[in-house]
Design a protein around this motif. Sequence first.
Motif, PDB file in Angstrom:
ATOM      1  N   GLY A 337      -8.942 -43.444 -34.763  1.00 57.75           N
ATOM      2  CA  GLY A 337      -7.759 -44.433 -34.372  1.00 57.75           C
ATOM      3  C   GLY A 337      -6.815 -45.066 -34.375  1.00 57.75           C
ATOM      4  N   ASP A 338      -6.881 -44.829 -36.075  1.00 48.70           N
ATOM      5  CA  ASP A 338      -5.914 -45.644 -36.945  1.00 48.70           C
ATOM      6  C   ASP A 338      -5.288 -45.052 -37.739  1.00 48.70           C
ATOM      7  OD1 ASP A 338      -7.866 -45.640 -38.605  1.00 48.70           O
ATOM      8  OD2 ASP A 338      -8.623 -47.556 -38.937  1.00 48.70           O
ATOM      9  N   GLY A 339      -5.465 -43.603 -37.608  1.00 50.26           N
ATOM     10  CA  GLY A 339      -5.293 -42.578 -38.894  1.00 50.26           C
ATOM     11  C   GLY A 339      -5.797 -42.000 -39.444  1.00 50.26           C
ATOM     12  N   ARG A 340      -6.967 -42.959 -39.745  1.00 52.59           N
ATOM     13  CA  ARG A 340      -8.196 -42.700 -40.496  1.00 52.59           C
ATOM     14  C   ARG A 340      -8.942 -41.800 -40.205  1.00 52.59           C
ATOM     15  NH1 ARG A 340      -9.702 -47.781 -43.624  1.00 52.59           N
ATOM     16  NH2 ARG A 340      -9.492 -48.645 -40.979  1.00 52.59           N
ATOM     17  N   THR A 341      -9.974 -41.126 -40.627  1.00 52.72           N
ATOM     18  CA  THR A 341     -11.137 -40.881 -40.113  1.00 52.72           C
ATOM     19  C   THR A 341     -12.491 -41.444 -41.262  1.00 52.72           C
ATOM     20  OG1 THR A 341     -10.486 -38.909 -41.831  1.00 52.72           O
ATOM     21  CG2 THR A 341     -10.217 -38.508 -40.287  1.00 52.72           C
ATOM     22  N   GLN A 342     -13.608 -40.478 -40.236  1.00 56.95           N
ATOM     23  CA  GLN A 342     -14.574 -41.084 -40.867  1.00 56.95           C
ATOM     24  C   GLN A 342     -16.297 -40.068 -40.873  1.00 56.95           C
ATOM     25  OE1 GLN A 342     -17.661 -43.475 -38.756  1.00 56.95           O
ATOM     26  NE2 GLN A 342     -17.415 -44.866 -40.099  1.00 56.95           N
ATOM     27  N   ARG A 343     -16.511 -39.970 -42.338  1.00 53.82           N
ATOM     28  CA  ARG A 343     -17.319 -38.310 -42.494  1.00 53.82           C
ATOM     29  C   ARG A 343     -18.014 -38.997 -41.337  1.00 53.82           C
ATOM     30  NH1 ARG A 343     -19.210 -37.248 -47.933  1.00 53.82           N
ATOM     31  NH2 ARG A 343     -19.434 -35.242 -47.796  1.00 53.82           N
ATOM     32  N   CYS A 356     -17.228 -27.242 -30.137  1.00 49.23           N
ATOM     33  CA  CYS A 356     -17.763 -29.270 -30.055  1.00 49.23           C
ATOM     34  C   CYS A 356     -16.595 -29.183 -30.732  1.00 49.23           C
ATOM     35  CB  CYS A 356     -18.793 -28.443 -30.539  1.00 49.23           C
ATOM     36  SG  CYS A 356     -19.593 -27.877 -29.375  1.00 49.23           S
ATOM     37  N   GLU A 357     -16.054 -30.738 -30.135  1.00 50.77           N
ATOM     38  CA  GLU A 357     -15.223 -31.108 -30.306  1.00 50.77           C
ATOM     39  C   GLU A 357     -16.206 -32.545 -30.723  1.00 50.77           C
ATOM     40  OE1 GLU A 357     -10.473 -32.592 -30.773  1.00 50.77           O
ATOM     41  OE2 GLU A 357     -11.993 -32.071 -28.696  1.00 50.77           O
ATOM     42  N   SER A 358     -15.448 -33.746 -32.083  1.00 52.02           N
ATOM     43  CA  SER A 358     -16.455 -35.226 -32.435  1.00 52.02           C
ATOM     44  C   SER A 358     -14.846 -35.634 -32.232  1.00 52.02           C
ATOM     45  CB  SER A 358     -16.822 -35.460 -33.481  1.00 52.02           C
ATOM     46  OG  SER A 358     -17.971 -35.196 -33.829  1.00 52.02           O
ATOM     47  N   ARG A 359     -14.052 -36.254 -30.868  1.00 54.63           N
ATOM     48  CA  ARG A 359     -12.656 -36.412 -30.345  1.00 54.63           C
ATOM     49  C   ARG A 359     -12.878 -38.382 -31.365  1.00 54.63           C
ATOM     50  NH1 ARG A 359     -13.109 -35.363 -24.550  1.00 54.63           N
ATOM     51  NH2 ARG A 359     -16.075 -36.510 -24.551  1.00 54.63           N
ATOM     52  N   TYR A 360     -13.690 -39.076 -31.705  1.00 60.28           N
ATOM     53  CA  TYR A 360     -13.015 -40.291 -32.095  1.00 60.28           C
ATOM     54  C   TYR A 360     -14.231 -41.523 -32.368  1.00 60.28           C
ATOM     55  CZ  TYR A 360     -13.186 -41.151 -27.398  1.00 60.28           C
ATOM     56  OH  TYR A 360     -13.723 -41.267 -25.981  1.00 60.28           O
ATOM     57  N   THR A 361     -14.604 -41.467 -33.158  1.00 64.35           N
ATOM     58  CA  THR A 361     -15.629 -42.778 -33.734  1.00 64.35           C
ATOM     59  C   THR A 361     -15.884 -43.454 -32.968  1.00 64.35           C
ATOM     60  OG1 THR A 361     -14.102 -43.653 -34.799  1.00 64.35           O
ATOM     61  CG2 THR A 361     -15.210 -42.221 -35.858  1.00 64.35           C
ATOM     62  N   GLY A 362     -16.997 -43.961 -32.470  1.00 64.17           N
ATOM     63  CA  GLY A 362     -17.802 -45.780 -32.027  1.00 64.17           C
ATOM     64  C   GLY A 362     -16.535 -46.295 -31.412  1.00 64.17           C
ATOM     65  N   LYS A 363     -15.973 -46.788 -29.782  1.00 68.46           N
ATOM     66  CA  LYS A 363     -15.519 -47.475 -29.694  1.00 68.46           C
ATOM     67  C   LYS A 363     -16.011 -49.553 -29.680  1.00 68.46           C
ATOM     68  CE  LYS A 363     -12.169 -44.891 -27.264  1.00 68.46           C
ATOM     69  NZ  LYS A 363     -11.470 -44.513 -26.274  1.00 68.46           N
ATOM     70  N   VAL A 364     -14.979 -50.446 -29.976  1.00 70.72           N
ATOM     71  CA  VAL A 364     -15.973 -51.748 -29.566  1.00 70.72           C
ATOM     72  C   VAL A 364     -16.206 -52.009 -28.626  1.00 70.72           C
ATOM     73  CG1 VAL A 364     -14.431 -52.700 -31.786  1.00 70.72           C
ATOM     74  CG2 VAL A 364     -13.181 -52.544 -29.553  1.00 70.72           C
TER      75      VAL A 364
END
Length: 375
Positions: A337-343, A356-364
Amino acid sequence: MPGPLQSLKVLDFSTLLPGPYATMMLADMGADVLRVEAPGRLDLTRVMPPHDDGVSTAHTYLNRGKRSLGLNLKDAASVETVKQLVGEYDVVVEQFRPGVMDRLGIGYEALKAVNPRLIYCAITGYGQTGPYKDRAGHDINYLALAGVSSHCGRQDSGPPPMGIQIADVAGGSHHAVMGILAAVIHRQQTGEGQFVDISMTDAAFALNAMAGAACLAGGVEQTPESALLNGGSFYDYYQTADGRWLSVGSLEPQFLARLCEVIGKPELQSFGLSQNPDHQQALKSALKEAIAEKALAEWQAVFAGQDACVEPVLTVSEAAEHPQLKARDMVIEVPKGDGRTQRQIGHPIKFEKTGCESRYTGKVLGADNSLLLGE
């Protein structure tokens, strides 16, 4: 491509592993998942190490693709908010002990009155009925009571504590997804919603499969190292010269013949096909001795061109770099969500027509409160 579940809307009240894993699977397949949490009731997966940029990797994985709404479920206004939301949602998933959601005023009957087409899935350790329905438990307990642990491990050391949560994920999560999607099909045919009761102990008991069939219909109780697939035959793990391990699954005659040729013991092929425990132990001893003579990398080179059902025991980081898993997109980069990614681990179901799409990592927690409550 849009996911196959793009029309499905899910309210997720679950915590820890089973429910969040199930709803992550649904989110990956396109469902709109809104996770509802009480700010004062900490979900341990939000804080457990290790962390990436101060956020638990367990949380960012299990809750990827979901929006987050923070609500105090003991507050009357929050109960009304949930009832307003549920009118627009297809599925509710919760993981409290039986009766908790009823006491909060948002149990199945209360929400069904708002939305008769609602599919309500409750994941618990022991189910909604029976003498253990209110009892606390964890993965290790469900496996123990379901009989799974009794025929795993070694005779002299007992059942092993597994590195993965079998009852939670293979039991609770996967059966919850199957139950929800079956209920969706039923609703398409009849217009009726329904309650889906998932017991992790029930699901773990069902995983006994062949051992269960042998016991219930055949009268044979499987114990550790007593059967073909649990250490009672040469189908097993063997230590290499450098302290690593090889898995040997060469059960069929053609694979067994190749295995025996590679270790220089072609005369032992008949032992592998024998039902005589002494023959099996003789082959196991020969394999143990032979495999201990070379390091893992040497054995990998030896078996690389052999169709023998022999593979190395890899670490998770090694598995992530294996060409087969890489070719299957099982390691993906998920936007933070900040321009970076996580494996992260990729979605294991591959569709021809839908993605199937992993749209973004878990949010606060509560990241979407302003938008959702404004709506």
